[in-house]
Design an enzyme around this catalytic site. Structure first.
Site, PDB file in Angstrom:
ATOM      1  N   GLU A 106     -58.869   0.276   2.737  1.00  0.00           N
ATOM      2  CA  GLU A 106     -57.596  -0.407   2.974  1.00  0.00           C
ATOM      3  C   GLU A 106     -57.564  -1.868   2.518  1.00  0.00           C
ATOM      4  O   GLU A 106     -57.478  -2.786   3.349  1.00  0.00           O
ATOM      5  CB  GLU A 106     -57.238  -0.332   4.462  1.00  0.00           C
ATOM      6  N   GLU A 118     -57.988   8.956   6.820  1.00  0.00           N
ATOM      7  CA  GLU A 118     -57.734   8.562   8.213  1.00  0.00           C
ATOM      8  C   GLU A 118     -56.351   9.025   8.616  1.00  0.00           C
ATOM      9  O   GLU A 118     -55.384   8.879   7.860  1.00  0.00           O
ATOM     10  CB  GLU A 118     -57.760   7.033   8.396  1.00  0.00           C
TER      11      GLU A 118
HETATM   12  C1  FCB Z   1     -56.935   1.619  10.114  1.00  0.00           C
HETATM   13  C2  FCB Z   1     -58.365   1.168  10.018  1.00  0.00           C
HETATM   14  C3  FCB Z   1     -59.273   1.766  11.056  1.00  0.00           C
HETATM   15  C4  FCB Z   1     -58.600   1.909  12.398  1.00  0.00           C
HETATM   16  C5  FCB Z   1     -57.238   2.538  12.259  1.00  0.00           C
HETATM   17  C6  FCB Z   1     -56.509   2.739  13.574  1.00  0.00           C
HETATM   18  O1  FCB Z   1     -56.110   0.673   9.524  1.00  0.00           O
HETATM   19  O2  FCB Z   1     -58.894   1.517   8.765  1.00  0.00           O
HETATM   20  O3  FCB Z   1     -60.437   0.990  11.099  1.00  0.00           O
HETATM   21  O4  FCB Z   1     -58.602   0.732  13.072  1.00  0.00           O
HETATM   22  O5  FCB Z   1     -56.440   1.774  11.417  1.00  0.00           O
END
Ligand code: FCB
Length: 446
Positions: free
Chosen positions: A170, A354
């Protein structure tokens, strides 16, 4: 509902689809006396930055409990575990390897591989060594070259035991949250800073990619980007234009240089004050082929026309329903995101690296009945399936997170785990969502 169900005919119900769980070093490891300080240590020590004034000194004590955690991961029946390597743990201030830190990851990776769990390692999940921040951090072009040196050293050590390397997690968050609006470490602000940090991070990615391809040609090497799809608050042309600008500024800014070797056209509106300094050839370096693209998705946002001079859009509050962190639950945007990226770019295989929900979990008689999280996963996994049906080559999915952990500026107040962590005792308890995820994974056919 207590189950996650996908259509039985879905390609996600076949064993070749990769299911995993994810974490990041600073959020779980603790063990800070065994590594260099990083920007998140400093940020946590600064008054008012973390909601519960906590820090990463102990976190989930994974540094000491990693063997139990490997057992835990294995007990969930997943194919893969996405972790991150802590740069300040494996490199010393003089730029050479810290053998103790390298051994920690060697052992962890060997333990996972022994259980047939593929390792997806992210090389930068926000924990920049503090001494590099003291020299300007991501505002200093030199940091990109330091990153490439670190990647060379660590990828030679860990090699192809790591199934997949992601250069960055990210870049948007590091650059925008960390250097543009200052809500994440190192807490710097200003449009010019945010854009400059983003460019140097992307440059670092581009410099590291050929190194990974050389050192680990059989690993899948790529990057993880997050997307918050931008929707217009109304049908008016002004709101649609605002949503388009927001999308370019927060989303496409990070993918387009990698895929197309160019920044989105909003760069022309930034002028000399805000546009990043670049050198000739930078975009060609960034535009290096990747073996996979990781996509992180949690929520969407709505936009309307700007109300202030110099702005491109007005961002709205999240709509309902929301998770405990205040983000709207809107699975359809995940399908639309995947489909739209697939039409805009020639994508390599995609992993959803994620996705997950913060829920105000309660443990009652040893059980965490997190029905809202199960529903979240059900909705979003089906959204991924819809994207596959629409032709997107999604080959894997990782739940965020394996276990509750340090949620950055929210400290320990927000729980994203499919495993509950009691921070007083460090006891881990698989939540009902964890059991539902395991059920789904283990019910797949050949
Ligand atoms: C993302 C991050 C991860 C976590 C999630 C909820 O932005 O990559 O580390 O904190 O959010």
């Amino acid at each position: 509902m207590n189950k996650i169900t996908l259509p039985i005919t879905s390609p996600m119900m076949k064993r070749q689809f990769t299911f995993g769980v994810a974490t990041a070093s600073f959020q779980i490891e603790g063990g800070i006396e065994h590594r260099l300080p990083c920007i998140w240590d400093t940020f946590c020590d600064t008054d008012g930055k973390i909601a519960d004034s906590s820090n990463g000194k102990i976190a989930c004590d994974h540094f000491n409990k990693w063997q139990d955690d490997v057992e835990l991961i294995s007990s969930l029946g997943v194919d893969a575990y996405r972790l991150s390597i802590s740069w300040p743990r494996v490199i010393k201030q003089d730029g050479t390897l810290n053998e103790e830190g390298v051994s920690f990851y060697q052992n962890l990776i060997d333990g996972l591989n022994a259980k047939n769990i593929k390792v997806f390692a992210t090389l930068y999940h926000w924990d920049l060594p503090q001494h590099l921040e003291d020299q300007g951090g991501w505002l200093n072009r030199e940091t990109a070259y330091k990153f490439a040196q670190y990647v060379d050293l660590i990828s030679k050590e860990l090699g192809e035991k790591v199934h997949s390397y992601a250069t960055f997690n990210e870049p948007f968050c590091s650059a925008f949250l960390g250097y543009e609006i200052g809500v994440h470490a190192p807490g710097k602000t200003g449009k010019a800073n945010g854009r400059q940090a983003a460019h140097h991070i992307l440059l670092a990615h581009g410099l590291a990619m050929p190194i990974l391809q050389k050192n680990c040609p059989n690993s899948l090497n790529g990057i993880v980007l997050n997307f918050t799809p931008c929707y217009a608050a109304s049908d008016s042309d002004a709101d649609k234009q605002a949503a388009e600008y927001a999308d370019q500024y927060i989303n496409q800014w990070y993918i387009k240089p990698i895929m197309d070797g160019a920044y989105p056209s909003i760069i022309d509106k930034l002028g000399n004050d805000w546009a990043p300094d670049m050198q000739e050839g930078d975009l060609a370096i960034i535009n290096c082929p990747v073996d996979f693209l990781g996509i992180n998705y949690y929520t969407r946002l709505l936009y309307s026309a700007p109300t202030q001079d110099g702005e491109f859009y007005t961002e709205h509050d999240h709509l309902f329903p929301r998770t405990d962190i205040g983000w709207e639950i809107y699975p359809k945007a995940l399908t639309e995101l995947l489909v739209s990226l697939n039409s805009k770019y020639t994508l390599p295989p995609v992993y959803v690296t994620e996705n997950g929900a913060a829920i105000a979990d309660q443990m009652v008689d040893g059980i965490v009945q997190d029905t809202d999280r199960i529903n979240y996963y059900n909705g979003h996994l089906n959204a991924v399936n819809d994207a596959i049906t629409d032709g997107v080559n999604v080959v894997g999915y990782f739940a965020w997170s394996l276990m509750d952990n340090f949620e950055w500026a929210e400290g320990y107040l927000k729980r994203f785990g499919i495993v509950y962590v009691d921070y007083d005792t460090q006891v881990r308890t698989i939540k009902q969502s964890g059991l539902a995820y395991k059920d789904l994974i283990t019910s797949r056919g050949e």
